[in-house]
Scaffold this motif. Structure first.
Motif, PDB file in Angstrom:
ATOM      1  N   VAL A  47     117.949  32.120  11.683  1.00 39.52           N
ATOM      2  CA  VAL A  47     117.663  32.114  10.245  1.00 39.52           C
ATOM      3  C   VAL A  47     116.157  31.939  10.048  1.00 39.52           C
ATOM      4  N   PHE A  76     118.904  36.601  10.453  1.00 36.87           N
ATOM      5  CA  PHE A  76     119.018  36.629   9.000  1.00 36.87           C
ATOM      6  C   PHE A  76     117.667  36.205   8.429  1.00 36.87           C
ATOM      7  N   VAL A  78     115.493  35.554   5.230  1.00 35.93           N
ATOM      8  CA  VAL A  78     115.695  35.257   3.816  1.00 35.93           C
ATOM      9  C   VAL A  78     114.365  35.408   3.096  1.00 35.93           C
ATOM     10  N   GLY A 124     120.656  31.530   4.096  1.00 36.67           N
ATOM     11  CA  GLY A 124     120.750  32.145   5.410  1.00 36.67           C
ATOM     12  C   GLY A 124     121.871  31.554   6.244  1.00 36.67           C
TER      13      GLY A 124
END
Length: 394
Positions: A47, A76, A78, A124
């Motif tokens: 994340v 991921f 964000v 995330g």
């Protein structure tokens, strides 16, 4: 003895205690613990909170995409309200470089009571937990957008966490040291952080000292759920230390050390850049307390400024006690700074200049308090976080 001599002796006593009684904070040998490759590699979600990071993503993101990890891993990113095309650039880099799958999301502005980074991490982590039929990942790698990882970084982190049953493994990324101001200020940042949170104290069993380095945190998903992370720390400005404390309070084992192949690529070429980096959270570290600020200023003056000043005063006034005590305190201070300079591959002649650097940090801390009372405390990338009140429970 004269008043100057008493100050010099007091400073020397403080340095003897720091040398021997503060967890040997000045040593740089806390590196990743023993690693044993597991029989089956667990799933990991990486994340990355990112706000206006187009300047560093071309270096940092490809290092994540190219991770040599034997298990399933997914990134991921964000996009936290960026105005510089961070999200689009991330997608383009993933198209060009391939590697681990990348998902880019934009959750919108943070709700009241949340800092931007923790708001981004919340979305995330939630997305990672809801992803795919394989179920939730066993680990979460929380890493900043300016952090570049060696190809085996994720593999090494997971192996270290699994071998010792740790719930949180954090490495303090090696910060960039190129400009003159970076050479003067950056190694001292790590030195002061270790003095405040001695790594050995953090890493020993049953420790009461908790800390992490937010640029690189491998967190067991189950431990995050038990600690209600990030919801339980959603107002934290110093989010990495708050995260480690939350995991520790919930019974999790934590570890913190210096990185060998995890690097920050964010430049701080000017003193003003470094000043903003330090001052945005310095007064929050003191819990916005005027009394703690006053004590910190007095302590920094006694520990870092008194040795060279009392040495000079003692030599000028022929005060032998002040001269030898101040000189010896300065020598001990200099010796404790050498390992950090070696870690950063910097010239050792910078070590005697630590008192000057300490003056800069003292001024940054006072400046942080001034900014707070002007309503501009904890400002970062266009956001200002006021003094936090108790966060409402949900």
């Amino acid at each position: 003895m004269s008043a100057i001599a008493w100050i010099a002796v007091g400073s020397l006593a403080a340095w003897v205690w720091l040398l021997l009684g503060r967890g040997f904070f000045w040593r740089t040998d806390q590196r990743l613990p023993r690693r044993e490759e597991p029989d089956g590699w667990p799933d990991v979600a990486v994340v990355v909170p990112a706000r206006d990071e187009a300047g560093v993503l071309p270096v940092s993101l490809p290092s994540l995409l190219s991770q040599d990890y034997p298990g399933r891993a997914e990134i991921f990113l964000v996009d936290d309200g960026s105005q510089d095309g961070t999200g689009a650039l991330a997608r383009e880099l993933a198209r060009l470089h391939g590697g681990l799958p990348l998902t880019v999301v934009s959750p919108g502005a943070p709700e009241p009571g949340w800092t931007g980074k923790l708001w981004a991490l919340r979305h995330g982590i939630a997305l990672a937990r809801a992803r795919g039929p394989e179920g939730e990942p066993e680990y979460l790698l929380l890493t900043d957008a300016d952090i570049a990882h060696a190809p085996d970084s994720l593999r090494e982190l997971v192996a270290a966490a699994g071998a010792d049953g740790l719930d949180l493994v954090s490495q303090m990324a090696r910060l960039r040291v190129v400009s003159a101001w970076e050479r003067l200020v950056v190694p001292a940042f790590v030195y002061f952080f270790a003095q405040l949170y001695p790594f050995r104290w953090v890493n020993r069993a049953g420790a009461r000292t908790a800390a992490a380095a937010g640029g690189c945190v491998l967190l067991r998903n189950g431990a995050a759920a038990r600690a209600r992370v990030p919801d339980s720390i959603r107002q934290a400005v110093i989010d990495d230390v708050s995260l480690a404390a939350a995991v520790q309070r919930s019974g999790g084992g934590i570890w913190l050390g210096l990185a060998e192949r995890v690097d920050s690529v964010r430049p701080y070429p000017r003193l003003g850049d470094l000043w903003r980096m330090v001052s945005r959270s310095a007064y929050a570290q003191l819990r916005h307390s005027p009394s703690l600020l006053a004590g910190t200023v007095a302590g920094l003056a006694l520990v870092y400024l008194a040795p060279p000043l009392t040495l000079c005063a003692g030599l000028l006034s022929v005060d032998g006690t002040a001269a030898w005590a101040g000189g010896l305190a300065w020598a001990v201070m200099t010796a404790t700074y050498l390992p950090v300079l070696r870690y950063y591959r910097q010239p050792l002649w910078l070590a005697p200049a630590l008192p000057f650097t300490a003056v800069l940090y003292l001024l940054m801390t006072v400046g942080s308090a001034v900014q707070h009372y002007r309503g501009r405390g904890a400002a970062w990338k266009g956001r200002t976080y006021p003094r936090p009140e108790a966060a409402p429970e949900r």
